[in-house]
Design an enzyme around this catalytic site. Structure first.
Site, PDB file in Angstrom:
ATOM      1  N   PRO A 278     -13.596  -3.768  20.141  1.00  0.00           N
ATOM      2  CA  PRO A 278     -13.001  -3.953  18.814  1.00  0.00           C
ATOM      3  C   PRO A 278     -13.426  -5.239  18.121  1.00  0.00           C
ATOM      4  CG  PRO A 278     -11.351  -3.204  20.393  1.00  0.00           C
ATOM      5  CD  PRO A 278     -12.575  -3.565  21.176  1.00  0.00           C
TER       6      PRO A 278
ATOM      7  N   LYS B  83       0.867  -1.178   0.000  1.00  0.00           N
ATOM      8  CA  LYS B  83       0.000   0.000   0.000  1.00  0.00           C
ATOM      9  C   LYS B  83       0.905   1.229   0.000  1.00  0.00           C
ATOM     10  CE  LYS B  83      -3.175   2.759   2.723  1.00  0.00           C
ATOM     11  NZ  LYS B  83      -3.743   2.978   4.068  1.00  0.00           N
TER      12      LYS B  83
END
EC number: 2.8.1.10
Length: 259
Positions: A218, A99
């Site tokens: 989470p 990325k």
């Protein structure tokens, strides 16, 4: 029905990509990632250890999974830094799916330097990397990145970590129509409904980190993101109804019983 996401030579079953930052420890990172159903986790290689085997290494927590690592160049300010970082990373790990992220403004917005990103993309593509390029939500820049060899375009929804959701919905749709590589909305997702909206707009995938890592739970948020991406993708493929300015009866009026 199979719905494979193809990024260069890579194929993924999940259209949710997650991040590895801001978790309290690597164990929680692993648990949330597995709960998300994602097969790709991005790692800031200048901040998180995946290259030094003599220190606690995130790679060790995923050895028994099918999850791939997506190294990113967070912290790089120009193309030279990004290219050098990725070359060293590949030498150490053998990973070539990356990325590309070059930040131009570290003061408030963390907006990308798109000029340096295009320059680095051209070099890295020639080096044989599969490049996923983080960028602004600008249509012209997206096309330039595709021309530079990007295997996926990653426009931001809003500033990194802001949780604001998609601020320019039309831009996501414009970019999707303009390029022939996957469009992955990256940065700014705050909750599951934001992820669903991205997919309903036609995005091929969503990348989110802060929305999961900083949620009160989470693991549960990771699961919510998983189903939101699936639902949004199904909604997009099913084809939504046209918007109309006036009401339209669900039941036909023909043959209505008169009193």
């Amino acid at each position: 029905m199979s719905d494979i996401l193809k990024i260069g030579k890579y194929e993924l079953n999940s259209r949710l990509i997650v991040g590895s930052g801001k978790y309290k420890d690597f164990a929680t990172t692993r648990e949330a990632t597995l709960a998300s159903g994602s097969e790709l986790i991005t790692v800031a290689i200048r901040r998180v250890n995946i290259t030094n085997p003599n220190e606690e290494n995130l790679l060790d927590y995923f050895k028994d999974t099918n999850i791939k690592f997506l190294p990113n160049s967070a912290g790089c300010k120009n193309s030279d830094e990004a290219v050098t970082t990725f070359r060293l990373m590949r030498e150490a790990t053998g990973i070539d799916l990356i990325k590309l992220e070059i930040i131009g403004d570290f003061s408030k917005t963390l907006y990308p330097d798109v000029i340096e990103t295009i320059k680095a993309c051209e070099i890295l593509k020639k080096d044989g990397f599969t490049v996923m390029a983080y960028t602004s939500d600008d249509l012209i820049v997206a096309k330039r990145l595709e021309d530079a060899g990007a295997d996926a375009i990653m426009p931001l929804a809003a500033p990194i970590g802001s949780g604001l959701g998609v601020q320019n919905r039309y831009n996501v749709a414009f970019i999707k129509d303009a390029v022939n590589v996957p469009v992955i909305v990256d940065a700014g997702v705050g909750c599951a409904s934001d992820a669903a909206i991205c997919m309903e707009l036609g995005a091929d995938a969503v990348l989110t980190n802060t929305a999961i890592a900083c949620a009160q739970d989470p693991i549960m948020m990771a699961q919510a993101m998983k189903y939101a991406v699936i639902s949004g993708r199904m909604g997009y493929k099913a084809g939504r109804i046209a918007k109309k300015p006036y009401a339209s009866a669900s039941s036909p009026l023909d043959g209505l019983i008169q009193f």
